[in-house]
Enzyme design. Structure first.
Site, PDB file in Angstrom:
ATOM      1  N   HIS A   1       0.857  -1.193   0.000  1.00 43.06           N
ATOM      2  CA  HIS A   1       0.000   0.000   0.000  1.00 43.06           C
ATOM      3  C   HIS A   1       0.888   1.236   0.000  1.00 43.06           C
ATOM      4  O   HIS A   1       1.961   1.256   0.598  1.00 43.06           O
ATOM      5  CB  HIS A   1      -0.982   0.016   1.177  1.00 43.06           C
TER       6      HIS A   1
ATOM      7  N   ASP B   1      -0.451   4.403   0.745  1.00 44.68           N
ATOM      8  CA  ASP B   1      -0.885   5.407   1.709  1.00 44.68           C
ATOM      9  C   ASP B   1      -0.121   5.203   3.013  1.00 44.68           C
ATOM     10  O   ASP B   1       0.396   4.110   3.286  1.00 44.68           O
ATOM     11  CB  ASP B   1      -2.392   5.341   1.936  1.00 44.68           C
TER      12      ASP B   1
ATOM     13  N   ASP C   1       6.565   1.067   5.925  1.00 40.31           N
ATOM     14  CA  ASP C   1       5.139   0.747   5.951  1.00 40.31           C
ATOM     15  C   ASP C   1       4.359   1.740   5.089  1.00 40.31           C
ATOM     16  O   ASP C   1       3.903   2.751   5.588  1.00 40.31           O
ATOM     17  CB  ASP C   1       4.654   0.804   7.405  1.00 40.31           C
TER      18      ASP C   1
ATOM     19  N   GLU D   1      -5.147   1.687   3.101  1.00 43.06           N
ATOM     20  CA  GLU D   1      -5.001   0.625   4.102  1.00 43.06           C
ATOM     21  C   GLU D   1      -4.926   1.199   5.511  1.00 43.06           C
ATOM     22  O   GLU D   1      -5.514   0.654   6.450  1.00 43.06           O
ATOM     23  CB  GLU D   1      -3.762  -0.216   3.799  1.00 43.06           C
ATOM     24  N   GLU D   2      -4.193   2.292   5.671  1.00 45.15           N
ATOM     25  CA  GLU D   2      -3.989   2.845   7.008  1.00 45.15           C
ATOM     26  C   GLU D   2      -5.270   3.447   7.588  1.00 45.15           C
ATOM     27  O   GLU D   2      -5.384   3.610   8.803  1.00 45.15           O
ATOM     28  CB  GLU D   2      -2.891   3.911   6.980  1.00 45.15           C
TER      29      GLU D   2
ATOM     30  N   HIS E   1       4.346   3.800  12.205  1.00 44.28           N
ATOM     31  CA  HIS E   1       3.258   4.563  12.833  1.00 44.28           C
ATOM     32  C   HIS E   1       3.769   5.556  13.872  1.00 44.28           C
ATOM     33  O   HIS E   1       2.964   6.268  14.476  1.00 44.28           O
ATOM     34  CB  HIS E   1       2.197   3.652  13.479  1.00 44.28           C
TER      35      HIS E   1
END
Length: 454
Positions: free
Chosen positions: A90, A92, A123, A156-157, A423
């Site tokens: 992903h 995003d 990520d 996705e996030e 994150h």
């Protein structure tokens, strides 16, 4: 079989990979228009689409998904009769949080201490680059032996389910014999790991209302019900004194019987301050891979700077609940909603809104594809054997793909090992891990193609 040609090719491609990752990281592709303009995600999607076209992918398309974002699809045909492999990543990313806390700009790939720092570096923009590296290495060493589909998700996030809904409406699009999800990570740097389980999640927003308007705390405090105080008490009801998640009706004593996570290593990885204890009971692996975990991810309340001596009429919080395999996310959502509605103090008016939801996932690590991956990782990581672990995060698409294609094997690998700090501020990727996992993925595709000939 020797990994030398593949490994040498991947090594020679690493400077290009760094340049490309820097270009991709530069897009502030947070799929939340309240924080960043949609144009940033659209530009990142366009970059991914151009990268696929440059690798001779056919049918490259920007898919408008029901949640208002775009996913990028492409198809690379392989030899006649070859199996089809779907590669997922992903583009995003999570918001950068406090940009002033980053040691380098979050959307500017920066090399420091042997790692590459930037939001999405691990990520999961790095996951897309990993797929490109593996395919390029195979093309340079005789060709890609399988047909390849690539899907790069755009939300996705956010957990808004756009790609899941699109896949359900177009079930043939992502059909494959095996699926490689490039969005997890090794247990630690240098230890090749596939992810056996994922916790699901549910995200709720809860609002409490107690007064028609804010009041002076001196004139009314002590008798008038303060909505913020009520919210604090309500949120506290979600945990026992030792920190164990205690949502009414939700089981919280399951055990993990696989790879363990030593407490000392976890404290170091999580950067727990000296003298501060961990929460919950059981092993660390029990707590992060086999049991539910609630997190208050946001509260609307007055900031300290500029605060006035007032009682709050309303308060709002966003609550995340991670749901382990063996529990149903929809049922967990109902239980969490009921808990919030029944535990609000003083008769406060409660409203609960569901924001996102995804089911937990368990992979079959005994399948032939995992045997092929184990052989590949053994070569890409000399002296190491492939391990399997759980992951506390969620990838809701896995369950959608498993339901749509029950015969497909699903493998989960990626770059989000503990040092990556995904994150969080100062997210980074290990270029050595990017290189080794790209070698492993290339060898896996070759091994898998050979296994299907037997």
């Amino acid at each position: 079989m020797t990994a030398r040609p593949i490994s040498e090719t991947v090594a020679s491609l690493m400077p290009r990979a760094k340049t490309e990752l820097a270009e991709l990281v530069a897009f502030r592709s947070v799929a939340d228009p309240a924080q960043f303009p949609r144009s940033e995600c659209e530009a990142a999607a366009g970059w991914v689409a151009d990268a696929l076209r440059a690798e001779d992918f056919q049918d490259v398309a920007l898919l408008d998904t029901p949640d208002g974002t775009q996913s990028v699809y492409g198809y690379l045909p392989g030899p006649a009769g070859a199996p089809t492999v779907l590669l997922y990543a992903h583009y995003d990313v999570q918001p950068p949080l406090d940009e002033s806390a980053w040691l380098s700009p979050p959307f500017e790939l920066t090399e420091r201490d042997g790692r590459w720092f930037g939001r999405g570096a691990a990520d999961c923009k790095g996951g897309f680059i990993m797929h490109l590296l593996a395919l390029r290495a195979l093309k340079a060493d005789g060709g890609v032996p399988v047909s390849v589909k690539v899907i790069a998700e755009g939300s996705e996030e956010q957990g808004t389910g756009g790609l899941e809904q699109y896949a359900e409406a177009h079930p043939e699009l992502l059909a494959a014999d095996t699926i490689v999800i490039g969005d997890t990570g090794n247990f630690r740097v240098g230890l090749p790991t596939v992810t056996a389980t994922l916790r699901g999640m549910t995200m709720l927003r809860v609002r409490l209302d107690t007064l028609e308007g804010n009041l002076h705390s001196g004139q009314f405090g002590g008798a008038a019900p303060d909505a913020l105080a009520a919210m604090i008490q309500l949120l506290a009801s979600l945990r026992a004194e030792d920190g164990t998640t205690t949502v009414d009706g939700l089981t919280h004593d399951a055990e993990w019987d696989g790879l363990q996570y030593p407490e000392g290593e976890f404290r170091k990885d999580a950067k727990v301050l000296d003298g501060v204890g961990l929460i919950g009971t059981g092993t660390v692996a029990d707590r992060i891979w086999a049991r539910p975990a609630v997190t208050v991810v946001g509260i609307d309340c007055p900031p300290v700077v500029g605060a006035t001596p007032s009682l709050q009429a309303s308060a709002r919080a966003q609550v995340s609940l991670r749901v382990p395999p063996g529990q149903d996310a929809a049922e967990a959502t109902e239980l969490l909603t009921a808990h919030l509605e029944s535990h609000a103090p003083w008769g406060a008016r409660v409203s609960v809104e569901q924001v996102g939801q995804g089911q937990p996932f368990r992979a079959d690590v005994t399948s032939p594809a995992y045997t092929s991956m184990a052989e590949a990782m053994r070569i890409a990581y000399p002296g190491e054997e492939m391990q399997s672990s759980g992951m506390g995060g969620s990838i809701p698409l896995c369950n959608t793909l498993a339901a749509l294609y029950p015969q497909a094997e699903i493998l989960l690998i990626g770059l989000s090992e503990p040092e990556a700090q995904i994150h969080a501020v100062n997210e980074s990727v290990s270029p050595e891990e990017l290189e080794r996992l790209s070698v492993a993925e290339a060898l896996f595709l070759r091994n898998y193609a050979e296994s299907k000939k037997v």
